[in-house]
Design an enzyme around this catalytic site. Structure first.
Site, mmCIF file in Angstrom:
data_model
loop_
_atom_site.group_PDB
_atom_site.id
_atom_site.type_symbol
_atom_site.label_atom_id
_atom_site.label_comp_id
_atom_site.label_asym_id
_atom_site.label_seq_id
_atom_site.Cartn_x
_atom_site.Cartn_y
_atom_site.Cartn_z
ATOM 1 N N GLU B 46 -10.591 -15.083 -12.286
ATOM 2 C CA GLU B 46 -9.799 -16.262 -11.991
ATOM 3 C C GLU B 46 -9.365 -16.272 -10.524
ATOM 4 O OE1 GLU B 46 -5.916 -16.632 -13.823
ATOM 5 O OE2 GLU B 46 -5.596 -18.590 -12.876
ATOM 6 N N ASP B 111 2.957 -4.851 -4.260
ATOM 7 C CA ASP B 111 3.434 -5.810 -3.276
ATOM 8 C C ASP B 111 4.717 -5.262 -2.679
ATOM 9 O OD1 ASP B 111 4.244 -9.392 -3.482
ATOM 10 O OD2 ASP B 111 4.490 -7.924 -1.883
ATOM 11 N N ASP B 113 7.586 -6.061 -0.068
ATOM 12 C CA ASP B 113 8.115 -7.233 0.599
ATOM 13 C C ASP B 113 9.348 -6.830 1.401
ATOM 14 O OD1 ASP B 113 8.520 -10.576 -0.613
ATOM 15 O OD2 ASP B 113 9.391 -9.649 1.178
ATOM 16 N N CYS B 123 18.253 -5.287 11.651
ATOM 17 C CA CYS B 123 17.625 -6.058 12.718
ATOM 18 C C CYS B 123 17.230 -7.453 12.264
ATOM 19 C CB CYS B 123 16.396 -5.316 13.207
ATOM 20 S SG CYS B 123 15.360 -4.731 11.855
ATOM 21 N N CYS B 130 10.390 -7.483 12.469
ATOM 22 C CA CYS B 130 10.246 -7.145 13.874
ATOM 23 C C CYS B 130 9.626 -5.764 13.967
ATOM 24 C CB CYS B 130 11.608 -7.170 14.578
ATOM 25 S SG CYS B 130 12.684 -5.809 14.077
ATOM 26 N N CYS B 133 11.771 -2.905 12.138
ATOM 27 C CA CYS B 133 11.744 -2.682 10.694
ATOM 28 C C CYS B 133 10.338 -2.519 10.148
ATOM 29 C CB CYS B 133 12.504 -3.770 9.936
ATOM 30 S SG CYS B 133 12.100 -5.453 10.373
ATOM 31 N N GLY B 163 0.533 -11.273 5.736
ATOM 32 C CA GLY B 163 0.539 -12.456 6.597
ATOM 33 C C GLY B 163 1.916 -12.825 7.093
ATOM 34 N N ARG B 165 5.608 -11.014 5.780
ATOM 35 C CA ARG B 165 6.656 -10.000 5.763
ATOM 36 C C ARG B 165 6.369 -8.793 4.885
ATOM 37 N NH1 ARG B 165 10.319 -14.106 2.214
ATOM 38 N NH2 ARG B 165 9.199 -13.792 0.282
ATOM 39 N N LEU B 316 -1.368 -13.081 -10.547
ATOM 40 C CA LEU B 316 -2.171 -13.544 -9.415
ATOM 41 C C LEU B 316 -1.557 -13.058 -8.111
ATOM 42 C CD1 LEU B 316 -2.330 -16.995 -11.026
ATOM 43 C CD2 LEU B 316 -4.408 -15.904 -10.204
#
Lengths: 515, 392
Positions: B46, B111, B113, B123, B130, B133, B163, B165, B316
């Site tokens: 899928e 994942d 994040d 920061c 940045c 971090c 792409g 964070r 997904l």
């Protein structure tokens, strides 16, 4: 597909072979005829046993001394097999060990018929059977444990002495209670990590290259995993063959009674749909919501947002107390729009999931509100989340502060502090639902909640019942306040218990009434 | 280095170009076919697309690489997600008898994040990142990569910049793709040390014995902690952040430090004092196993993963090489050999890469230059494919 009992001819099998171990995996269904009376009695007794397993498991830490003692007592009184050898001297006038094992075997299969039908029933049945199995396996002697493993083809590779030596330090630090000596002496089994998930999940075992190194005494966890998988598959298969069984009118009423006895309430059918208005929610959250939902409601009002976990837990709860789909959509939209989400985005992204909760999208499953077990055990909250059970997931210090801030006790600080201390003690002992019950007692100003809490919606219903009762309750409370020190008050809980026990010993019908 | 100022309004013009000339379709197809060992593996996968105006379409599936290319060039998705391999072709799931359409396999994914670290980084917050971090991602990758390889025995890991964070990890081993929900959740929990949300102050609690996994992770964190937390994040600088650290310590140590910090302003010296006090306390208590300093290091640096992303077989996740619509950056694979020098701000944006493509080719050299840029990102992917191909 063979069905337990009833129609099959007796196949001559020697007594000793069939039940030569007091514990079994229930791999083979029984193949004999039994009477309807025996069918019924066996089923009811096992159900009583499983319910005891559930209740004792909530009140005591599992596998602690008290837990074991209580279960032992239940076992004996209900005539289920303990860990004696077959052929031991028969207890005078009692049932033989063989007969007990036979009952164990047959009753398990009967209950499979009753509990295979829905996801919830299956989950409950598997949970209790697993706790039961874990308790019984734990009570076996070392020899019997090994016997059991061999009989059931659980042959895992043992770790060579050389490898153990090179990994000694790692092995010692991975499992609690191991020393250099025990590592040398005990057998370690090398098990693929997929077969030892409970130990991997809690990091109680050493992992290397995809294998878990399991000390002999931990093997029960592996066995349990196996047990759960087998039972789960078996129940799925049983469900498919169920229509044929249910067509037998002798059995159908009994089986349906059995499964309803457990459920009590899963709050999937909303009895009060539409009776709550959105304006009432703020007030209700303070008066009748359990702490978890109150917390979620507050976070929603303050942040105008909740993450997925929170939306599910709170959204389904609201459905359970009677909100309609339209009300729910209005509720969530009006709150989210106050935050960073505009009406369009809400309709695009969040409305779908609200409709999903009400069974109007996707699989169209009508999701049931989460029970306490589910809230406590699954999906722990992380940074930015407000769901979960505050008694389980909050820092005790913060919990205490929050309870004090909520001004829980209408009767003032003198009652508040000792109650808070009790709540924190219960939390420390991991009795989260009991802690929440205490919270109920505190906020409603009653001595005894009068019910055994296992569902947030149950909390709400009981609270509404109580608050609806009005004057009567208040009188009771005044009296109890005046006689705080009176030891007579202490006996009230035990009176409630003996009443319960009396009910349970009554006839079949009364047993199946909600407690 | 200028990133040719990406403007989201240009996406409708840039994406078609990207999907015609730059998206690495053949490597992508080769990866997801896994050597053609399982029949219909690619056909039953899928994909989901987010199109212009936030239109979201699920259950996209394709029979050949060619069809994948044509459809993507036609639909021009703003976002692409990869889902599970199902029992039937996802695009035909409505024709399948209810209950029999099921997710069978999928890579084990993680994942990470940056938003999940908001309570411990000063920061930036929310979607910002940045260079200070970003170290958190470096630490996360090192810890998780080691554990997945050494403890769990996985070999084929693809790390990707999301792409904006964070980073994603795709574990592509056959054994990983076949894991059940329970197994995925167990792996994720094994790798989780940070427990608790808003309501929990002390999110890491260590007790004896310390599992080898925790020790390995600590040694990674210790390598970066002083430079990252004490110097760059300055967690022992301002009163506000000092208070946050002190909240994780027992009363007696807290009191001592409060007094000490009134005089001593140097953060390194402050940290040293903290560690010394914890050591002392440890040796004076019979029970042993007070690891407050280690807990602090972990709370500030240890990877925070979202278990729910890893649990679901049908979950997904953003596809490698897709574009992040808000930043324009391409989700590129990260080469772990060059991890220390990876800079998320140097990752090409779609505007940059399209602009380079469009630049009039004055001579061969420039031509090669552009091809190099395209190849750079594909090289990473090709390396992974090569790894996967080895086994199939």
């Amino acid at each position: 597909m063979q069905f337990p009992g009833r129609r099959k001819k007796v196949i001559g099998s020697s007594q000793n072979d069939l039940y030569d171990h007091c514990l079994q995996f229930y791999g083979q269904p029984p193949l004999e005829n039994i009477s309807l009376t025996e069918f019924e009695t066996f089923a009811v007794e096992r159900l009583k046993l499983l319910k005891s397993v559930e209740n004792i498991g909530v009140s005591y830490v599992k596998n602690s001394e008290q837990y074991v003692k209580k279960l032992d007592a239940e076992f004996s009184s209900l005539n289920f097999p303990l860990r004696t050898e077959l052929g031991d001297r028969r207890v005078q006038g009692g049932t033989s060990e063989y007969e007990k094992r036979r009952k164990d075997h047959i009753s398990h299969f009967i209950l499979r018929l009753a509990y295979c039908q829905t996801e919830d029933l299956r989950r409950w049945f598997i949970q209790q059977e697993m706790d039961l199995f874990r308790y019984r396996f734990g009570e076996l002697t070392s020899k019997h444990k090994t016997d059991f493993l061999h009989k059931n083809n659980l042959k895992y590779e043992t770790v060579s002495a050389e490898e153990k030596k090179s990994l000694k330090d790692k092995l010692i630090t991975s499992s609690y209670g191991l020393s250099g000596i025990t590592v040398e002496e005990y057998d370690f089994y090398k098990v693929p990590f997929q077969d030892a998930l409970d130990l991997v999940r809690t990091r109680k075992v050493y992992l290397l290259a995809g294998n878990a190194y399991i000390p002999h005494h931990e093997i029960v966890t592996i066995v349990l995993n196996d047990f759960r998988t087998r039972l789960s598959k078996a129940l799925a298969m049983t469900a498919r063959s169920l229509p044929a069984v249910q067509s037998d009118e002798r059995l159908q009423p009994l089986l349906s009674h059995l499964s309803h006895a457990y459920v009590g309430q899963d709050y999937s059918i909303q009895k009060n749909m539409g009776k709550i208005s959105l304006e009432q929610i703020d007030a209700l959250s303070g008066k009748s919501f359990p702490l978890c939902m109150r917390h979620l409601h507050k976070a929603l009002r303050e942040n105008h947002h909740l993450r997925h976990g929170g939306r599910m837990q709170y959204g389904l709860f609201l459905k359970g107390i009677g909100l309609t789909l339209d009300q729910a959509l209005q509720f969530w939209r009006s709150e989210f729009v106050k935050g960073k989400v505009d009406a369009d985005k809400f309709d695009k992204a969040y409305a779908y999931s609200v409709r999903h909760m009400f069974g109007k999208e996707g699989k169209r499953t009508d999701y049931t509100p989460y029970s306490c077990m589910k809230v406590i055990l699954s999906n722990p909250p992380s940074q930015g989340d407000y769901h979960g059970c505050p008694f389980r997931h909050s820092d005790p210090e913060l919990l205490k502060q929050k309870l004090q801030n909520y001004k829980v006790s209408p009767s003032g600080i003198n009652q508040l502090l000792p109650m808070l201390a009790e709540i924190l003690e219960l939390v420390k002992g991991m009795h989260y639902q009991l802690a929440c019950q205490k919270y109920f007692e505190l906020t409603h100003n009653v001595e005894d909640a009068g019910f055994s809490l296992n569902h947030p919606n149950q909390y709400f219903t009981e609270s509404q019942k109580l608050l609806g009762g009005g004057l009567e309750i208040k009188k009771e409370v005044d009296m109890s306040q005046r006689s705080q020190e009176n030891p007579a008050n202490m006996t009230r809980p035990s009176q409630a218990n003996s009443k319960q026990a009396h009910e349970e010993m009554g006839d079949l019908d009364s047993f199946f009434q909600d407690e | 280095m200028p990133t040719s100022d990406y403007d989201p309004a240009c996406l409708p013009d840039l994406l078609p170009l990207y999907y015609r000339r730059l998206f690495p379709f053949s490597q992508y197809y080769r990866w997801l076919s896994y050597g053609g060992v399982s029949k219909n593996y690619f056909q039953n996968r899928e994909f989901s697309f987010t199109l212009k105006d936030d239109i979201y379409v699920r259950y996209q599936s394709f029979t050949t690489q060619n069809e994948l290319e044509k459809e993507m060039q036609k639909m021009v998705p703003y976002k692409i997600d990869i889902g599970a391999v199902y029992s039937h072709r996802p695009s035909q799931h409505n024709a399948v008898k209810s209950g029999t359409f099921q997710a069978l396999e999928k890579e084990l994914v993680f994942d990470i994040d940056m938003t999940d670290y908001d309570d411990v980084r000063r920061c930036c917050s929310a979607a910002d990142i940045c260079s200070k971090c970003w170290t958190l991602m470096t630490i996360a990758i090192r810890i998780l990569d080691r554990a997945l390889r050494e403890d769990f025995g996985f070999h084929h890991l693809l790390w990707v910049y999301s792409g904006r964070r964070g980073v994603h990890c795709w574990v592509c081993d056959d054994a990983a793709r076949k894991l059940s929900v329970a197994a995925r959740s167990a792996v994720a929990e094994y790798l989780s040390l940070i427990k608790g949300g808003e309501e929990t102050v002390r999110k890491v609690v260590l007790s004896d014995p310390i599992h080898p996994f925790i020790n390995h992770s600590l040694s990674v964190v210790e390598r970066y902690f002083c430079q990252y937390a004490i110097v760059e994040q300055d967690i022992l600088g301002s009163k506000e952040s000092v208070d946050k650290v002190l909240a994780l310590l027992p009363e007696d140590i807290k009191k001592d430090l409060t007094v000490y910090y009134q005089e001593e302003k140097n953060p390194m010296k402050r940290w040293d004092r903290l560690c010394t006090l914890v050591e002392h306390k440890k040796s004076s208590i019979k029970k042993g196993g007070q690891y407050f300093d280690k807990e602090i290091m972990l709370q500030y640096c240890y990877p925070r993963l979202d278990v729910n992303v890893s649990k679901g077989v049908n979950h997904l996740l953003k596809s490698p090489f897709s574009i992040h619509p808000k930043t324009g950056r391409i989700s590129v694979p990260i080469d772990l050999k060059e991890l220390n020098t990876f800079d998320p701000f140097e990752v090409p944006t779609i505007s940059l890469i399209c602009e380079e493509l469009e630049r009039p080719r004055a001579d061969e050299a420039e031509d090669d230059d552009v091809k190099d840029k395209e190849n750079e990102q594909e090289a990473g992917e090709r390396r992974r494919i090569r790894d996967l191909q080895k086994d199939f």
